[in-house]
Write an enzyme that holds these catalytic residues in place. Sequence first.
Site, PDB file in Angstrom:
ATOM      1  N   SER A  50      16.751 -15.432  -5.505  1.00  0.00           N
ATOM      2  CA  SER A  50      15.289 -15.213  -5.634  1.00  0.00           C
ATOM      3  C   SER A  50      14.419 -16.071  -4.789  1.00  0.00           C
ATOM      4  CB  SER A  50      14.950 -15.822  -7.148  1.00  0.00           C
ATOM      5  OG  SER A  50      15.808 -17.097  -7.434  1.00  0.00           O
ATOM      6  N   CYS A  79      18.415  -9.806 -12.707  1.00  0.00           N
ATOM      7  CA  CYS A  79      18.869 -10.870 -12.128  1.00  0.00           C
ATOM      8  C   CYS A  79      17.890 -11.714 -11.757  1.00  0.00           C
ATOM      9  CB  CYS A  79      20.237 -10.880 -11.293  1.00  0.00           C
ATOM     10  SG  CYS A  79      21.158 -12.394 -11.193  1.00  0.00           S
ATOM     11  N   HIS A 172      23.665  -7.138 -13.925  1.00  0.00           N
ATOM     12  CA  HIS A 172      23.727  -6.211 -12.873  1.00  0.00           C
ATOM     13  C   HIS A 172      24.502  -4.798 -13.507  1.00  0.00           C
ATOM     14  CE1 HIS A 172      22.744  -9.131  -9.978  1.00  0.00           C
ATOM     15  NE2 HIS A 172      23.628 -10.101 -10.420  1.00  0.00           N
ATOM     16  N   GLU A 174      23.967  -2.112 -11.975  1.00  0.00           N
ATOM     17  CA  GLU A 174      24.273  -1.618 -10.754  1.00  0.00           C
ATOM     18  C   GLU A 174      25.558  -1.839 -10.185  1.00  0.00           C
ATOM     19  OE1 GLU A 174      22.387  -4.259 -10.665  1.00  0.00           O
ATOM     20  OE2 GLU A 174      22.929  -5.485  -9.094  1.00  0.00           O
TER      21      GLU A 174
END
EC number: 4.3.3.6
Lengths: 191, 295
Positions: A50, A79, A172, A174
């Site tokens: 981040s 996230c 996540h 993905e």
Amino acid sequence: MKKKVGVLALQGAVSEHISQINQLGGQGIAVKTPADLAQVQGLIIPGGESTAISRLIQQVNLYEAIQEFAKTNPVFGTCAGLILCGSGITDGGEKLKPLNLIDIAVTRNGFGRQVDSFEVDLDIENVGKAIPSVFIRAPFIDSVGQGVKTLATYEDKIVMAEQGNILVCSFHPELTDNNQVTGYFMSKIIP
Amino acid sequence: MNKKIGSDTVKRGMAQMQKGGVIMDVVNAEQAKIAEAAGAVAVMALERVPSDIRAAGGVARMADPTIVEQVMKAVTIPVMAKARIGHIAEARILEAMGVDYIDESEVLTPADDEFHLLKSQYTVPFVCGCRDLGEALRRIGEGASMLRTKGEPGTGNIVEAVRHMRMVQAQVRDVVATSDDELMVVARDMGAPYELLKQIKDLGKLPVVNFAAGGIATPADAALMMSLGADGVFVGSGIFKSNSPEKFARAIVQATTHFEDYKMIVELSKGLGEPMRGIEMKNLSGSDRMQDRSQ
């Protein structure tokens, strides 16, 4: 018409999101600049670091562009993306500048360091039961403001929430073969 | 599914989150803060950067835990640390400290000149160096969750990293094009696990991320490696051995993200000052080649 879904491609798990979007019949597009953002109808801010993503957002003038985009288009943060979409950071907040798209306060790395990272099946409101979820140095949501709906919790911590067009999760989707969470986000996009 | 830690998904996933980013070598808390502020996605905590290891000679070992601890306290980004090849105790010590990734690294003096760590047995993920696909798949077979080119560390010379990245990419393309009934012989010749070759053929790519490392000294070097297909870059000596570490760090981060935006890289490359002094490969004797320390 395929839904054009952008994935912020400054750093992090970009290709994983793009392939889930494509699997679901959308068109995944890497977004690196405000001009790229103008081409899409929804935006995913992926996992990554981040602090790094926040710095890169500001360097290419995407900060205001994403805020403006989010007024009329759906945005999904996973996230690191959850941290960036939030409105406040409980610890170490001076290192990054959240986009303030959803009224949540976040603890970064709330579930610990990498050795504490885990996968688990979660029941998610509006999405389904036992959805495989991968938590990597994951944040959690400390508190939500009025109008924010909690969609999932784990160990009494809020790990998924939404407010209007804005969807966030600590984990996540993905990284799994299950694309229901991404599908739920894409259902918010009206081309 | 009940809660599961240390799975392949979790360990490889951590590396996937680092994609498109820069991992920087640091030797103290102050450097770690500079790296984080510049946008590094992780730092590698070391006692010395590779070029200083080269200059110092002698046996290079895992860093003093005090340094690693100070770096872990100083930043919120992930902290990696290096263990000697095959050094089970160093790796377990780093895992016990809670470092986020271990580099089983040829930059340190190998503890075992034949066997690597059985990395699948650890909760902490590992990154390993490779020069070709056989080496890459042996490391994945042992449990590595992330790869990097070996390059030639501490030289500021990109030529070896380019060679290794091109080699792995070319061999992946070959495997994808190989017919199923020839794959076993490829496995034999390459010294690579058959199951992993089959997986690459089916996936069309490596099952873990592959970063560039070993010789990256400028923003253009980082952009070069990204354009050759690297998932991200490690910068060892290149940042804190340059004249202006903060500027170099910021510029390399931006060049890695925007590696195809050459106009931007023009601006990033202006007035950076001296990069680290490099070493020409032919001036390295056999024993000085760190990349040849393991197979």
